[in-house]
Design an enzyme around this catalytic site. Sequence first.
Site, PDB file in Angstrom:
ATOM      1  N   SER A  67       3.209  -2.202  10.394  1.00  0.00           N
ATOM      2  CA  SER A  67       4.658  -2.251  10.624  1.00  0.00           C
ATOM      3  C   SER A  67       5.287  -3.594  10.254  1.00  0.00           C
ATOM      4  O   SER A  67       6.190  -4.070  10.946  1.00  0.00           O
ATOM      5  CB  SER A  67       4.994  -1.882  12.072  1.00  0.00           C
ATOM      6  N   ASN A 103       0.864  -1.174   0.000  1.00  0.00           N
ATOM      7  CA  ASN A 103       0.000   0.000   0.000  1.00  0.00           C
ATOM      8  C   ASN A 103       0.906   1.230   0.000  1.00  0.00           C
ATOM      9  O   ASN A 103       1.497   1.553   1.020  1.00  0.00           O
ATOM     10  CB  ASN A 103      -0.886  -0.053   1.258  1.00  0.00           C
TER      11      ASN A 103
HETATM   12  P1  PGA Z   1       2.727   0.224   7.762  1.00  0.00           P
HETATM   13  O1  PGA Z   1       1.288   0.411   7.068  1.00  0.00           O
HETATM   14  O2  PGA Z   1       3.332  -1.025   7.212  1.00  0.00           O
HETATM   15  O3  PGA Z   1       3.495   1.454   7.381  1.00  0.00           O
HETATM   16  O4  PGA Z   1       2.477   0.130   9.240  1.00  0.00           O
HETATM   17  C1  PGA Z   1       0.440  -0.681   6.834  1.00  0.00           C
HETATM   18  C2  PGA Z   1      -0.850  -0.191   6.234  1.00  0.00           C
HETATM   19  O5  PGA Z   1      -1.322   0.870   6.624  1.00  0.00           O
HETATM   20  O6  PGA Z   1      -1.446  -0.857   5.338  1.00  0.00           O
END
Ligand code: PGA
Length: 254
Positions: free
Chosen positions: A214, A9
Amino acid sequence: MRRTVIAGNWKMYKTIEESIELINGLKPLTSNLKPNVDVIVCPPFTSLAIASSLLKDSSIKLGAQNMSEHDEGAYTGEVSWKMLKSAGCEYVILGHSERRQYFGETNELINLKAKKGLANGLKPIICVGEKLEEREAGVTEQIVSAQIKGVLSGISSDDMKKVIIAYEPVWAIGTGKTATPLQAQQVHMHIRKLVGQLYSWNVAEGLVIQYGGSVKPDNAAELLAQDDIDGALVGGACLKADSFSSIIGSAPAR
Ligand code: PGA
């Protein structure tokens, strides 16, 4: 056996030029995917068409990050399923917590969008997940259950074959705090059981449930090794070709 689906994403990052660079970097690193692994990239709307043409000769699939619940009309700033399809999308992320939090999206709206996408050949990646205060209050399963029931309302067993659920605890998104593999596994198992009750065990067994929040090269393998974690929805770590491909490489061969 369920496939492992790793989606990136990109959120509101990457101009067209930067998107070209990232995709060109990613292609050689993902030319040898394990046979059970699917990879999806979800760039911003402005980069979808160019991403689609660059990905024609690769096995990486394309998704968008949001979609209107309407077919077309006077909805300034919105993007329809038809536009996403003509830009080459096969998937669409719906109900991301940032859409819920900053743009007021509700389970009802996300459900309308999911049904609209399914009716028109787009596969939704529907996001659910609890906030920190909800986890601390011990109501994670109740919150996630209500979200699942709301977003899936009226979706047929047949259409469920095209749905991906992404469990993303809000407190773990972009914060560097990951759910432990056990914490994530427990919620994934809860979601699968609930889908089993709402539909059938067959539908539940076939449902791909991604974890998001994360996910990084150093924690992906342990998360993806859990029985009910069938992939990852990756934010920050998908913005660089090497870290995203290293997460993809952590998927167990099944
Ligand atoms: P992140 O985002 O890996 O930066 O925590 C995940 C997401 O929002 O789909």
